[in-house]
Design a protein around this motif. Structure first.
Motif, PDB file in Angstrom:
ATOM      1  N   GLY A 297      76.777  48.315  85.375  1.00  9.51           N
ATOM      2  CA  GLY A 297      76.359  49.562  84.760  1.00  9.51           C
ATOM      3  C   GLY A 297      76.305  49.526  83.250  1.00  9.51           C
ATOM      4  O   GLY A 297      75.799  50.460  82.630  1.00  9.51           O
ATOM      5  N   THR A 298      76.832  48.464  82.642  1.00  8.06           N
ATOM      6  CA  THR A 298      76.813  48.346  81.179  1.00  8.06           C
ATOM      7  C   THR A 298      75.927  47.202  80.724  1.00  8.06           C
ATOM      8  O   THR A 298      75.115  47.356  79.815  1.00  8.06           O
ATOM      9  CB  THR A 298      78.238  48.139  80.632  1.00  8.06           C
ATOM     10  OG1 THR A 298      79.056  49.251  81.001  1.00  8.06           O
ATOM     11  CG2 THR A 298      78.220  48.016  79.114  1.00  8.06           C
TER      12      THR A 298
ATOM     13  N   ALA B  91      83.752  52.123  75.861  1.00  2.92           N
ATOM     14  CA  ALA B  91      82.431  51.946  75.257  1.00  2.92           C
ATOM     15  C   ALA B  91      81.455  52.991  75.784  1.00  2.92           C
ATOM     16  O   ALA B  91      80.638  53.536  75.028  1.00  2.92           O
ATOM     17  CB  ALA B  91      81.911  50.538  75.540  1.00  2.92           C
ATOM     18  N   ALA B  92      81.540  53.294  77.077  1.00  2.00           N
ATOM     19  CA  ALA B  92      80.649  54.296  77.654  1.00  2.00           C
ATOM     20  C   ALA B  92      80.898  55.675  77.064  1.00  2.00           C
ATOM     21  O   ALA B  92      80.000  56.525  77.046  1.00  2.00           O
ATOM     22  CB  ALA B  92      80.835  54.334  79.175  1.00  2.00           C
ATOM     23  N   ALA B  93      82.121  55.887  76.552  1.00  2.00           N
ATOM     24  CA  ALA B  93      82.467  57.175  75.955  1.00  2.00           C
ATOM     25  C   ALA B  93      82.246  57.191  74.443  1.00  2.00           C
ATOM     26  O   ALA B  93      82.618  58.161  73.778  1.00  2.00           O
ATOM     27  CB  ALA B  93      83.922  57.511  76.271  1.00  2.00           C
TER      28      ALA B  93
ATOM     29  N   TYR C 242      74.723  47.237  74.940  1.00  2.69           N
ATOM     30  CA  TYR C 242      75.321  45.918  75.135  1.00  2.69           C
ATOM     31  C   TYR C 242      74.346  44.820  74.721  1.00  2.69           C
ATOM     32  O   TYR C 242      73.154  44.878  75.025  1.00  2.69           O
ATOM     33  CB  TYR C 242      75.730  45.702  76.599  1.00  2.69           C
ATOM     34  CG  TYR C 242      76.377  44.351  76.801  1.00  2.69           C
ATOM     35  CD1 TYR C 242      77.745  44.193  76.680  1.00  2.69           C
ATOM     36  CD2 TYR C 242      75.598  43.212  77.047  1.00  2.69           C
ATOM     37  CE1 TYR C 242      78.330  42.948  76.807  1.00  2.69           C
ATOM     38  CE2 TYR C 242      76.182  41.965  77.173  1.00  2.69           C
ATOM     39  CZ  TYR C 242      77.550  41.836  77.049  1.00  2.69           C
ATOM     40  OH  TYR C 242      78.123  40.601  77.155  1.00  2.69           O
ATOM     41  N   ASP C 243      74.854  43.783  74.031  1.00  2.00           N
ATOM     42  CA  ASP C 243      74.045  42.597  73.754  1.00  2.00           C
ATOM     43  C   ASP C 243      74.935  41.365  73.798  1.00  2.00           C
ATOM     44  O   ASP C 243      76.164  41.457  73.842  1.00  2.00           O
ATOM     45  CB  ASP C 243      73.323  42.708  72.401  1.00  2.00           C
ATOM     46  CG  ASP C 243      74.269  42.809  71.225  1.00  2.00           C
ATOM     47  OD1 ASP C 243      75.021  41.855  70.969  1.00  2.00           O
ATOM     48  OD2 ASP C 243      74.264  43.857  70.539  1.00  2.00           O
TER      49      ASP C 243
ATOM     50  N   SER D 291      88.416  53.799  65.612  1.00  2.00           N
ATOM     51  CA  SER D 291      89.772  54.291  65.876  1.00  2.00           C
ATOM     52  C   SER D 291      89.841  55.053  67.196  1.00  2.00           C
ATOM     53  O   SER D 291      90.920  55.162  67.792  1.00  2.00           O
ATOM     54  CB  SER D 291      90.243  55.187  64.736  1.00  2.00           C
ATOM     55  OG  SER D 291      89.374  56.285  64.562  1.00  2.00           O
ATOM     56  N   ARG D 292      88.711  55.553  67.680  1.00  2.00           N
ATOM     57  CA  ARG D 292      88.707  56.270  68.966  1.00  2.00           C
ATOM     58  C   ARG D 292      89.133  55.361  70.121  1.00  2.00           C
ATOM     59  O   ARG D 292      89.678  55.836  71.131  1.00  2.00           O
ATOM     60  CB  ARG D 292      87.322  56.836  69.262  1.00  2.00           C
ATOM     61  CG  ARG D 292      86.896  58.004  68.385  1.00  2.00           C
ATOM     62  CD  ARG D 292      85.572  58.559  68.864  1.00  2.00           C
ATOM     63  NE  ARG D 292      85.642  58.992  70.258  1.00  2.00           N
ATOM     64  CZ  ARG D 292      84.572  59.238  71.007  1.00  2.00           C
ATOM     65  NH1 ARG D 292      83.352  59.065  70.510  1.00  2.00           N
ATOM     66  NH2 ARG D 292      84.709  59.644  72.253  1.00  2.00           N
ATOM     67  N   TYR D 293      88.886  54.065  69.968  1.00  2.00           N
ATOM     68  CA  TYR D 293      89.248  53.128  71.037  1.00  2.00           C
ATOM     69  C   TYR D 293      90.739  53.162  71.320  1.00  2.00           C
ATOM     70  O   TYR D 293      91.172  52.938  72.456  1.00  2.00           O
ATOM     71  CB  TYR D 293      88.803  51.718  70.643  1.00  2.00           C
ATOM     72  CG  TYR D 293      89.325  50.634  71.559  1.00  2.00           C
ATOM     73  CD1 TYR D 293      88.919  50.558  72.883  1.00  2.00           C
ATOM     74  CD2 TYR D 293      90.240  49.680  71.101  1.00  2.00           C
ATOM     75  CE1 TYR D 293      89.397  49.569  73.728  1.00  2.00           C
ATOM     76  CE2 TYR D 293      90.719  48.683  71.938  1.00  2.00           C
ATOM     77  CZ  TYR D 293      90.298  48.636  73.250  1.00  2.00           C
ATOM     78  OH  TYR D 293      90.776  47.654  74.084  1.00  2.00           O
TER      79      TYR D 293
END
Length: 649
Positions: free
Chosen positions: A494-495, A574-576, A631-632, A642-644
Motif C-alpha cells: 500500500g505504500t 509516513a501515511a499520516a 515513496y521512492d 518531529s511528528r514521527y
C-alpha cells in the motif's frame, strides 16, 4: 525527562507448534522464503538443507576435483526450537494493533522458548565427529568444526571442487548440500564451505577527506560563502560546500531541538570492525570543541574482543563518525561500541549475536555492507536473520545504511563488476534501511531543502576558467531499489508503488548523507610526527544510519519503552504525514543545485594537497533510481519530522 519503563514486557503464552499455513503466512509476510526441505525417502536417508546459493559466483568455471592441503573450518548454525513460531511472534510484536505489539521477551525467555537445546548442539557435534571433523567451538548459535575436505564431503554430501573466476581459483562444494535425517531439524545453515568468504566493508563508497576545508573555502551554513574565486556554474556563482554541519544544526534542521528529547535512558549499539584506540578521547574532544553535550562518565562503553589487529584507517573513520553522529542526534543516550573481530561475515554475525544474547542495547546501528544481496551466501543471510528475529522478539531494532553506490551493489567476490542490485544487510526485510539526502541548513539552523543524494563531480579546467563536462561523473549516491532476493514484506504493502514488483524495496527512510552537506567529524590520525586531531566534513549513508538511529533513541525516550522493529510503525507514520517528502527538485528551487567542493588529502608523510571540483546534486548519472513525491528508492518514505516521535506512544 521520561525514563524507560517496561523494558521486558511479557507476552502471553504462545503455541509452540503452528499449523503449516500459519508458518508459511508468517514467512511470506516478512518477504522471506520458506526452507526448501525435501521429504526423506526412508529412515536414515539424507535430506537437502536450505538452498546454499552464493557459494559459487555466477560465471565461475568448475575445474573439477583437485588435491587440497590443510583443514577446512566450517560452522553449522543451529535452527533452535519452533522457528515458525519465532517468525509469527516477530510479526506480532512488530505490528501496531496486534495484541502482542511491543510485548517483548527477555533473552532468557527467548532461550527457553526458541533457542537451540543442548541436545541439538550435541547431535550436530556427534554427526560432525562421525565424519572425522573436530569440533572446535560451540555456543548458543552454532557448532564450529575443522577437518579435511574428505571429512567435510562426508558431512555435507557434496565433493569439494576448484572453480576459476577472474583468474582466481576458489574452493566450493559441487552439488546440493545434504545432512543426515536425524539432524536435519537442528541445522539452519552451514558456512565456511567456500573459500570465497564474504568480506564486510564500510558503506562509504570512497575514502573521505582527512583534512578540513579552510573557512575561506566552506560555508558555515548552506550558501553562506559564495565561491567568487571560481568559475560560474549553471549561470551563477555557486556556494562553497558546507564546512560540516554541527550537531546543533542537524538537530535543529530535523526539528528535534524544540522537543527537549535527548535519548536519555536509551542505549544504542554501534557495530563496526576492529576498534580505535582514540575513540573515547576523540569523541569527547569533538563534543567539547563544537559546543555539544560532553560524554558523561560511563556513557560510552566498548565491547572489544581480545587480541584485535590494528584498525585500518577506513574502519577508524567509520567507527568515529558512527559514534559521533549517534551522539549528535541523541546526546543523552548511552552508546556501546561493539567491535567485530575482523571483516569476515562471521565476525559480524558474532557481534550481532552478542548484542541480542546479552541485550546490550535496544537500537543497533550498522554502517557496513557485505555485497549485492543476491551474491551473499544463503548461510550468511540465514545466520544474520536468525539474530534479527531474536532481536525483534526481544525489542531490539536494527538500522543499516543502504550503501553509497546508487543502484549498483558490489559483487561478492570483489573482483567482478558492480551489479544492479541492493546491498545486504540493508535489503533484509527485518531491518530498517536508511538512504540518503543532500541537506541545506539555513543561517539559523532551519531546514531549507533536501534532495535525494547523488553527487556528480566536475573538474576545474586546466586554466581555471570553467568546469569540465557538467554535471560531471558519479561520485556517490544513496543505494536503493528492489531486492532480487526478498519478497515484499507486509509493511510495504500500500505504500511502495506497484511498479517495483513484488519485492522488498530499499530504503525505508533517509537522512543527510552527502559529504558535501555532511556532518563535521573529528578524529585522530597517526602521522610520522605523531597523532594529530583533525576535523573534516564527512557523509555517506554511513552518516545517515547513525543519525536515524539517534532519532529512534529520541522516539524511544518519548515513548517510554523499547520500539523494537520499527518498520511497520514507520510506514504507518509516513501515511499520516510524519515524514517529509523528498523530491529531485525541492519546492521553490528552480536551478540546478550545486556547490564548490574542496578535495583535500594528507599523504603518509603529512603533505596536504587540495583540488577543486563542482558538486552537482540530484540523480543525473544513475538512471537506475529516481526521487519522487511519496515513496521512492533513494529516500524511502522520506526524512523524519518531529511528528514521527509520537507514533510509538
Amino acid at each position: 525527562m521520561a525514563r524507560i519503563r517496561n523494558l521486558s514486557r511479557r507476552i502471553r503464552p504462545i503455541r509452540r507448534i503452528l499449523p503449516a499455513a500459519a508458518a508459511t503466512a508468517a514467512l511470506a509476510a516478512f518477504g522471506l522464503a520458506p526452507p526448501a526441505l525435501a521429504a526423506p525417502a526412508a529412515s536414515g536417508s539424507r535430506v537437502p538443507i536450505t538452498s546454499e546459493s552464493g557459494l559459487v559466483p555466477a560465471g565461475a568455471v568448475d575445474e573439477g576435483t583437485a588435491a587440497f592441503t590443510g583443514n577446512l573450518a566450517i560452522r553449522v548454525y543451529l535452527s533452535g526450537r519452533d522457528p515458525a513460531g519465532l517468525q509469527v511472534l516477530a510479526q506480532q510484536v512488530s505490528t501496531p494493533g496486534d495484541p502482542q505489539y511491543q510485548h517483548f521477551l527477555t533473552p532468557a525467555q527467548y532461550a527457553a522458548t526458541f533457542g537451540p537445546t543442548p541436545q541439538q548442539s550435541t547431535a550436530v557435534g556427534s554427526w560432525l565427529k562421525a565424519c572425522g571433523l573436530t569440533v572446535t567451538s560451540a555456543d548458543a548459535h552454532y557448532v564450529g568444526a575443522s577437518g579435511s575436505p574428505a571429512a567435510v564431503q562426508c558431512a555435507v554430501g557434496a565433493p569439494m571442487h576448484l572453480f576459476s573466476l577472474h583468474g582466481v581459483s576458489l574452493r566450493a562444494p559441487a552439488g546440493p548440500l545434504t545432512v543426515p535425517q536425524d539432524v536435519s531439524g537442528d541445522v539452519l545453515s552451514i558456512s565456511g564451505l567456500s573459500s570465497l568468504t564474504p568480506t564486510v566493508h564500510p558503506a562509504s563508497a570512497q575514502p573521505v577527506p582527512v583534512a578540513a576545508a579552510s573557512s575561506a573555502t566552506c560555508s558555515a551554513y548552506f550558501g553562506a560563502n559564495p565561491a567568487t574565486t571560481l568559475p560560474l556554474a549553471y549561470g551563477a556563482t555557486q556556494p562553497w560546500q558546507a564546512c560540516g554541519y554541527l550537531p546543533s544544526q542537524l538537530r535543529s534542521a530535523y526539528g528535534v531541538t524544540s522537543t527537549g528529547l535527548t535519548g536519555e535512558g536509551v542505549k544504542i549499539a554501534v557495530v563496526d570492525a576492529y576498534a580505535s584506540a582514540t575513540l573515547a578521547s576523540d569523541t569527547q574532544q569533538y563534543a567539547t570543541q563544537n559546543g555539544g553535550t560532553s560524554w558523561a562518565p560511563g556513557q560510552l562503553t566498548q565491547q572489544v574482543p581480545a587480541g584485535l589487529a590494528a584498525q585500518p584507517l577506513a574502519w577508524t573513520e567509520e567507527e568515529t563518525m558512527d559514534v559521533e553522529a549517534a551522539h549528535a542526534m541523541a546526546p543523552g543516550a548511552d552508546v556501546v561500541y561493539v567491535a567485530a573481530a575482523g571483516t569476515q561475515d562471521s565476525n559480524f554475525v558474532d557481534a550481532i549475536s552478542q548484542i541480542v544474547d546479552e541485550h546490550l542495547a535496544n537500537i543497533v546501528s550498522g554502517s557496513w555492507v557485505i555485497g549485492a544481496d543476491t551474491g551473499v551466501p544463503t548461510a550468511t543471510v540465514l545466520a544474520f536473520e536468525h539474530d534479527f528475529l531474536q532481536g525483534t522478539v526481544e525489542g531490539i531494532g536494527f538500522v543499516f545504511a543502504s550503501g553509497d553506490t546508487g543502484s549498483q551493489a558490489a559483487s561478492q567476490d570483489g573482483n567482478g563488476p558492480y551489479e544492479t542490485a541492493t546491498a545486504y544487510p540493508a535489503s533484509d526485510p527485518l531491518v530498517t534501511a536508511v538512504g540518503g539526502t543532500s541537506l541545506a541548513v539555513g543561517s539559523s539552523g532551519q531546514y531549507e531543502w533536501e534532495t535525494g543524494w547523488e553527487t556528480d563531480y566536475a573538474s576545474l579546467s586546466a586554466d581555471g576558467s570553467s568546469w569540465v563536462g557538467l554535471p560531471g561523473s558519479f561520485a556517490g549516491g544513496a543505494g536503493g531499489g528492489p531486492s532480487a532476493r526478498f519478497g515484499r514484506p507486509w509493511y510495504q504493502l500500500g505504500t511502495v508503488p506497484s511498479g517495483f514488483g513484488n519485492h522488498r524495496v530499499v530504503p525505508d527512510v533517509a537522512m543527510d548523507a552527502d559529504p558535501v552537506t555532511g556532518m563535521l567529524v573529528g578524529q585522530s590520525f597517526a602521522l610520522p610526527s605523531g597523532n594529530v586531531y583533525v576535523q573534516y566534513a564527512s557523509g555517506g549513508t554511513s552518516l545517515a544510519a547513525p543519525l536515524f538511529t539517534g532519532i529512534e533513541a529520541l522516539a524511544e525516550q518519548h515513548a517510554g519503552h523499547p520500539l523494537g522493529f520499527a518498520n511497520p510503525a514507520i510506514y504507518r507514520a509516513a501515511a499520516a504525514g510524519a515524514f517529509r517528502a523528498v523530491t529531485d527538485t525541492p519546492p521553490g528551487v528552480t536551478t540546478p543545485l550545486a556547490a564548490a567542493h574542496t578535495v583535500t588529502s594528507v599523504s603518509s608523510t603529512g603533505t596536504i594537497s587540495t583540488s577543486f571540483v563542482l558538486a552537482t546534486f540530484g540523480r543525473a548519472q544513475d538512471a537506475g533510481l529516481s526521487v519522487t513525491a511519496g515513496y521512492d528508492d533513494v529516500t524511502g518514505v522520506g526524512t523524519p519530522t518531529s511528528r514521527y516521535l509520537d507514533y510509538f506512544r
